[in-house]
Scaffold this active site. Structure first.
Site, mmCIF file in Angstrom:
data_model
loop_
_atom_site.group_PDB
_atom_site.id
_atom_site.type_symbol
_atom_site.label_atom_id
_atom_site.label_comp_id
_atom_site.label_asym_id
_atom_site.label_seq_id
_atom_site.Cartn_x
_atom_site.Cartn_y
_atom_site.Cartn_z
ATOM 1 N N HIS A 153 0.810 -1.227 0.000
ATOM 2 C CA HIS A 153 0.000 0.000 0.000
ATOM 3 C C HIS A 153 0.842 1.277 0.000
ATOM 4 C CE1 HIS A 153 -3.655 -2.533 1.458
ATOM 5 N NE2 HIS A 153 -3.390 -2.693 0.191
ATOM 6 N N CYS A 190 3.962 14.779 -6.912
ATOM 7 C CA CYS A 190 2.893 15.606 -7.464
ATOM 8 C C CYS A 190 2.059 14.717 -8.381
ATOM 9 C CB CYS A 190 3.487 16.766 -8.262
ATOM 10 S SG CYS A 190 2.250 17.591 -9.284
ATOM 11 N N ASN A 193 -3.823 -13.591 14.993
ATOM 12 C CA ASN A 193 -4.765 -12.468 14.952
ATOM 13 C C ASN A 193 -5.598 -12.431 16.228
ATOM 14 O OD1 ASN A 193 -5.141 -10.535 12.694
ATOM 15 N ND2 ASN A 193 -7.300 -10.868 13.160
ATOM 16 N N CYS A 233 2.309 21.620 -5.773
ATOM 17 C CA CYS A 233 3.562 21.609 -6.544
ATOM 18 C C CYS A 233 3.720 22.929 -7.315
ATOM 19 C CB CYS A 233 3.480 20.442 -7.527
ATOM 20 S SG CYS A 233 4.891 20.208 -8.602
ATOM 21 N N GLY A 248 -2.122 -9.949 11.972
ATOM 22 C CA GLY A 248 -2.732 -8.638 12.193
ATOM 23 C C GLY A 248 -3.475 -8.057 11.011
ATOM 24 N N SER A 249 -4.216 -8.910 10.297
ATOM 25 C CA SER A 249 -5.015 -8.362 9.188
ATOM 26 C C SER A 249 -6.406 -8.970 9.202
ATOM 27 C CB SER A 249 -4.347 -8.638 7.837
ATOM 28 O OG SER A 249 -5.164 -8.121 6.784
ATOM 29 N N SER A 250 -7.406 -8.137 8.926
ATOM 30 C CA SER A 250 -8.774 -8.645 8.803
ATOM 31 C C SER A 250 -8.953 -9.378 7.477
ATOM 32 C CB SER A 250 -9.765 -7.479 8.887
ATOM 33 O OG SER A 250 -9.526 -6.573 7.824
ATOM 34 N N ALA A 310 -0.467 -9.937 18.822
ATOM 35 C CA ALA A 310 0.689 -10.213 17.963
ATOM 36 C C ALA A 310 1.987 -10.315 18.766
ATOM 37 C CB ALA A 310 0.799 -9.113 16.904
HETATM 38 N N1 APR Z 1 -2.609 -8.530 17.707
HETATM 39 C C1 APR Z 1 -3.197 -9.328 16.779
HETATM 40 N N2 APR Z 1 -4.193 -8.924 15.971
HETATM 41 C C2 APR Z 1 -4.613 -7.651 16.118
HETATM 42 C C3 APR Z 1 -4.057 -6.761 17.070
HETATM 43 C C4 APR Z 1 -3.021 -7.254 17.892
HETATM 44 N N3 APR Z 1 -2.423 -6.504 18.818
HETATM 45 N N4 APR Z 1 -4.687 -5.570 16.957
HETATM 46 C C5 APR Z 1 -5.602 -5.713 15.988
HETATM 47 N N5 APR Z 1 -5.561 -6.960 15.477
HETATM 48 C C6 APR Z 1 -6.348 -7.526 14.376
HETATM 49 C C7 APR Z 1 -7.799 -7.093 14.375
HETATM 50 O O1 APR Z 1 -8.587 -8.010 15.138
HETATM 51 C C8 APR Z 1 -8.125 -7.162 12.881
HETATM 52 O O2 APR Z 1 -8.572 -8.457 12.508
HETATM 53 O O3 APR Z 1 -5.778 -7.021 13.176
HETATM 54 C C9 APR Z 1 -6.789 -6.891 12.193
HETATM 55 C C10 APR Z 1 -6.672 -5.505 11.588
HETATM 56 O O4 APR Z 1 -7.549 -5.412 10.509
HETATM 57 P P1 APR Z 1 -7.767 -4.027 9.712
HETATM 58 O O5 APR Z 1 -7.989 -2.939 10.681
HETATM 59 O O6 APR Z 1 -8.821 -4.269 8.698
HETATM 60 O O7 APR Z 1 -6.342 -3.762 9.025
HETATM 61 P P2 APR Z 1 -5.750 -4.372 7.675
HETATM 62 O O8 APR Z 1 -6.214 -5.761 7.462
HETATM 63 O O9 APR Z 1 -4.308 -4.121 7.676
HETATM 64 O O10 APR Z 1 -6.440 -3.447 6.581
HETATM 65 C C11 APR Z 1 -6.072 -3.594 5.233
HETATM 66 O O11 APR Z 1 -7.340 -1.686 4.639
HETATM 67 O O12 APR Z 1 -8.126 0.497 4.774
HETATM 68 C C12 APR Z 1 -7.160 -0.320 4.290
HETATM 69 O O13 APR Z 1 -5.219 0.459 3.363
HETATM 70 C C13 APR Z 1 -5.749 0.054 4.592
HETATM 71 O O14 APR Z 1 -3.811 -1.413 4.537
HETATM 72 C C14 APR Z 1 -5.127 -1.248 5.058
HETATM 73 C C15 APR Z 1 -6.077 -2.287 4.515
#
Ligand code: APR
Length: 253
Positions: A125, A133, A220, A155, A194-196, A238
């Site tokens: 990302h 610019c 997660n 710019c 750490g990603s949804s 995490a």
């Molecule tokens: N340890 C483990 N998991 C965690 C922690 C933690 N300390 N804190 C939060 N989480 C989990 C949450 O439960 C959630 O499932 O991390 C996940 C974060 O998800 P999002 O907030 O959706 O973030 P992400 O998946 O990185 O989003 C992807 O969306 O808006 C865009 O560009 C933005 O790069 C981002 C993309």
């Protein structure tokens, strides 16, 4: 509390692997003090992404994006890597992690030392520290532009200046997704942390790695929409989870 048997299983997968790819999202950095996007109280609760993070909206009026930027930049700039970032860098020094694919723009993997032993880092990302610019393409660093006394920087050619981060409605940086997918074809293990997993095309990464035969370890705090892909799902924070995992990997299990 993370399930001990699952931790042992994940540690064994890591021990058996020699080409680990890490795929991280905003949740890895919450323990460094940076909110994620979609957890309760997350960034998108504070800033409607359809406005603040929309490229179409930026083209009409960049001031709201820059308002959010000013409030978030201090947090990101002052943040330090946490135990999870540090454990990933340690696994690289142990010769195991060969690539980090991240959706994050906070540079905490790099600050933790990832990449110093040759692992590739793919920032799907974009990069926060660089700007350009959007009209003439001229590149800037933050210290070359004034973002304080104006609503948004412009710019010399009159085009809007924007950090090189990917907003909704923009393409990913050229070639980065392809290279990241290529890493997945070499991986014997993918650690998803750490990603949804709600955002495409980044969320194709786990299924691609799986198709190529990698074992998948998820770390997660909450369940994700792709838990079925995981060989082991470690539900927990995490930093704490990765610290325990690394300890097991280093011990004779
Ligand atoms: N340890 C483990 N998991 C965690 C922690 C933690 N300390 N804190 C939060 N989480 C989990 C949450 O439960 C959630 O499932 O991390 C996940 C974060 O998800 P999002 O907030 O959706 O973030 P992400 O998946 O990185 O989003 C992807 O969306 O808006 C865009 O560009 C933005 O790069 C981002 C993309």
């Amino acid at each position: 509390m993370v399930d001990e048997d699952k931790l042992l299983k994940a540690a064994q997968i890591i021990k058996d692997s020699n080409y680990i790819v890490v795929f991280s999202g905003a949740g890895i950095s919450t323990e460094s003090g940076i909110d994620d996007f979609r957890s309760p109280g997350g960034l998108w609760e504070q800033y409607d992404p359809n406005i603040y993070a929309s490229y179409q909206y930026f083209l009409q009026d960049p001031s709201l994006f820059w308002k959010m930027h000013k409030e978030v930049e201090e947090l990101v700039g002052e943040a330090d890597p946490n135990q999870a970032h540090l454990a990933i860098a340690e696994l690289e020094r142990m010769g195991k992690v060969k690539a980090v694919i991240t959706q994050n723009i906070d540079m905490l993997h790099q600050k933790a030392g990832s990449g110093q032993k040759g692992a590739k880092i793919y920032q799907l990302h974009g990069e926060y520290g660089k700007l350009h610019c959007i009209k003439c393409g001229n590149e800037y660093n933050f210290d070359e532009i004034d973002t304080n006394s104006v609503d948004y920087p412009v710019c010399e050619c009159s085009g809007y200046i924007k950090p090189k981060v990917v907003l909704f409605g923009e393409s990913l940086p050229h070639g980065v997704l392809e290279s990241a997918m290529n890493e997945c074809s070499n991986a014997d293990c993918l650690i998803v942390i750490g990603s949804s997993l709600l955002i495409s095309p980044a969320n194709f990464i786990p299924s691609i790695a799986k198709q190529y035969g990698a074992k998948l370890v998820f770390i997660n705090r909450e369940n994700t929409i792709m838990d079925d892909l995981a060989d082991v799902f470690l539900k927990g924070s995490a930093g704490e989870t990765f610290t325990k995992l690394l300890k097991m990997v280093k011990s004779n299990i």
